[in-house]
Design an enzyme around this catalytic site. Structure first.
Site, short mmCIF file in Angstrom:
data_model
loop_
_atom_site.label_atom_id
_atom_site.label_comp_id
_atom_site.label_asym_id
_atom_site.label_seq_id
_atom_site.Cartn_x
_atom_site.Cartn_y
_atom_site.Cartn_z
N PHE A 102 0.82 -1.20 -0.14
CA PHE A 102 0.06 0.06 0.12
C PHE A 102 0.89 1.28 0.10
O PHE A 102 0.39 2.56 -0.48
CB PHE A 102 -1.03 0.10 1.16
CG PHE A 102 -1.80 -0.94 1.24
CD1 PHE A 102 -2.42 -1.58 0.07
CD2 PHE A 102 -2.30 -1.70 2.44
CE1 PHE A 102 -3.42 -2.66 -0.07
CE2 PHE A 102 -3.29 -2.93 2.33
CZ PHE A 102 -3.83 -3.08 1.34
N ASP A 256 -17.08 0.05 17.68
CA ASP A 256 -17.61 -0.76 16.62
C ASP A 256 -18.83 -0.61 15.99
O ASP A 256 -19.17 -0.77 14.92
CB ASP A 256 -17.05 -2.27 17.05
CG ASP A 256 -17.25 -3.17 15.86
OD1 ASP A 256 -16.87 -2.83 14.75
OD2 ASP A 256 -17.79 -4.15 16.00
N HIS A 261 -23.26 2.60 13.54
CA HIS A 261 -24.64 2.09 13.30
C HIS A 261 -25.79 2.75 14.15
O HIS A 261 -26.56 2.98 13.42
CB HIS A 261 -24.51 0.42 13.49
CG HIS A 261 -23.55 -0.02 12.73
ND1 HIS A 261 -22.99 0.20 11.38
CD2 HIS A 261 -22.83 -1.16 12.74
CE1 HIS A 261 -22.17 -0.63 10.94
NE2 HIS A 261 -22.09 -1.52 11.74
#
Length: 510
Positions: A102, A256, A261
């Site tokens: 990367f 997380d 969410h």
């Protein structure tokens, strides 16, 4: 799959041709979600006719080896089985592999040359989507290299082609790190080129939230403090952390699940009607909700935020280990696997209405639900010997079994006239006769379209971190003394039940 808020959606005929480059193409997310999503989009004619996909990763691999791995993942994880061999024979020719680290300039230079060749072969016109399915620490270096090698375009200088970058969560670790990450990537990308993905926003029931609210006057007229007693948002998982020990030890459940969410679900439930259906108007209203959440007081960290960690127990009759016994987890870890909190939105619509959020690992069952509990009817009629009737509850199931249910009170047939709660239930799969598209299908398709409605904007992310960083700071100062404090297969620590119980309410049973 049409725009969730409009009658007439766009079709593949007016989607620009493009090349999708997946960084981290040999990872778990690509295999479980991205490859099946691309296959289903292609099979249903939702991808542009001129399309190619390039997997970018560090492992040595040929194009054919990559295609075979993609096919294996599709066969295992696709929502539509078995694989259509006739379609795949043609579709696999649009998949390629590029090997590079990367941080190596030569890898990006070679990628630029290869993408130009694909442009000539597939007539993709230089349009690019870069999906960063990698650890967050690689986001800045990849974006820097993309810009350095002319792969990410300057929108003020390039008008005949476009480039967009999809970034997976988590975006930052707290307020400061999120701000620093935003500063770094903003050096190379315009905000309109950044698509911060939260796969919950691609779920069919979440997309339907605004339609449900603003296209049905019967509900929108009741959607306020006068009629709603409280709101519960639950994200429950029966699984543990599996092979994600290293990740979870750094993140925990708040980072997380809650920061992205659950705060997205909260903002969609509580937002005001947008002035139109543009991405800007909808995201403006979501930010206003987050800005209206009441700041934490010192006592709130004890009374309104409960954290937990699962210990050994039983799931579906099978004995399972506790979090501290999981692979790559410290034996004395203080990372939370459960969180419950009470929030208030201090605006005209929601004054005094508590929002209860809970999420956890190793709970009795898997389910994500938004439950709206309405206030009791006046107790003049139909009270049964002083006993209160069950409140009306509107529940929107995000997963599994996507659908909407409504609990109402009805008279049982017979002369004694007892009142009993009954449930009216709508299920997407049963009514429409088909499995709803996976969230990643919707979100990849939207990014190719250039529709950012279902992606998080920078100020949304910043405001969410602004709300939750004080909780992380308090936890860093005060370590838990009772971990593990709930057994696997139970609904979390007793303190969470006590928190909502002191308000005269109880958690819903999923």
């Amino acid at each position: 799959m049409q725009h969730p808020l409009e009658e007439a959606g766009r079709s593949s005929r007016n989607i620009d041709p493009c090349v999708l480059v997946i960084f981290g193409a040999t990872g778990d997310l690509t295999g479980r979600k991205l490859s099946p999503a691309l296959y289903n989009l292609g099979r249903e004619g939702m991808l542009p006719p001129n399309f190619a996909c390039v997997g970018f990763a560090r492992r040595e691999k040929t194009h054919q080896q990559f295609r075979e791995e993609v096919k294996s993942d599709i066969s295992t994880y696709s929502r539509v089985k078995p694989i259509d061999e006739k379609f795949w024979t043609h579709f696999q020719e649009q998949f390629f592999y590029h090997q590079s680290d990367f941080d190596k300039d030569e890898g990006y230079a070679a990628l630029a040359t290869f993408l130009n060749q694909l442009d000539a072969r597939f007539a993709t016109r230089g349009n690019r989507v870069f999906y960063l399915s990698v650890q967050p620490k690689y986001f800045p270096i990849i974006i820097e290299k993309l810009k350095k090698h002319g792969l990410a375009y300057d929108i003020h200088q390039t008008t005949d082609k476009w480039s967009r970058v999809i970034i997976e969560k988590p975006f930052g670790h707290d307020s400061d790190s999120a701000a620093q990450l935003q500063k770094e990537i903003s050096k190379h990308l315009d905000e309109t080129q950044i698509y911060r993905i939260d796969h919950y926003l691609g779920k069919e029931t979440v997309q339907n939230l605004l339609v449900f609210r603003f296209a049905n006057s019967i509900f929108e007229s009741l959607w306020n403090y006068k009629h709603i007693d409280h709101v519960q948002i639950t994200v429950a998982e029966d699984i543990g952390i599996g092979t994600r020990g290293h990740f979870f030890e750094e993140e925990g459940l708040l980072r997380d699940i809650v920061q992205n969410h659950m705060m997205q679900l909260l903002s969609l439930v509580a937002m005001e009607p947008p002035v139109n259906l543009s991405a800007t108007a909808i995201r403006d209203e979501k930010v206003k909700v987050l800005q209206s959440i009441r700041p934490w007081a010192a006592q709130d960290f004890e009374t309104s935020v409960i954290r937990g960690q699962y210990g050994p127990g039983f799931i579906n009759g099978e004995k399972v280990i506790g979090y501290r016994q999981e692979k790559d987890v410290a034996p004395s870890s203080n990372i939370e696997t459960y969180l419950a909190m009470r929030l208030f939105i201090d605006n005209w619509r929601w004054a005094g209405v508590p929002f209860y959020l809970r999420g956890g690992k190793r709970l009795p069952k898997r389910g994500t639900e938004i439950a709206i509990t309405f206030k009791d009817a006046p107790g003049v009629l139909f009270q049964q010997r002083g006993k209160r009737n069950d409140p009306n509850v509107l529940a929107m199931r995000i997963q599994p079994d996507e659908g909407i249910s409504m609990k109402i009170n009805c008279k049982v047939p017979g002369p004694s006239s007892p009142i009993q709660p009954v449930k009216m239930d709508f299920r997407y799969g049963s009514y429409f006769g088909q499995t709803p598209p996976e969230a990643y299908e919707r979100l990849i398709w939207d990014c190719i379209l250039g529709d950012s409605t279902l992606f998080a904007r920078s100020d949304e992310v910043a405001q969410s971190w602004h709300i939750l960083t004080p909780v992380l700071e308090e936890w860093a100062r005060k370590k838990p003394q009772d971990f593990p404090n709930y057994a696997s297969g139970t609904w979390g620590p007793k303190a969470a039940d006590e928190m909502i119980g002191k308000d005269g309410r109880a958690w819903r049973i999923l």
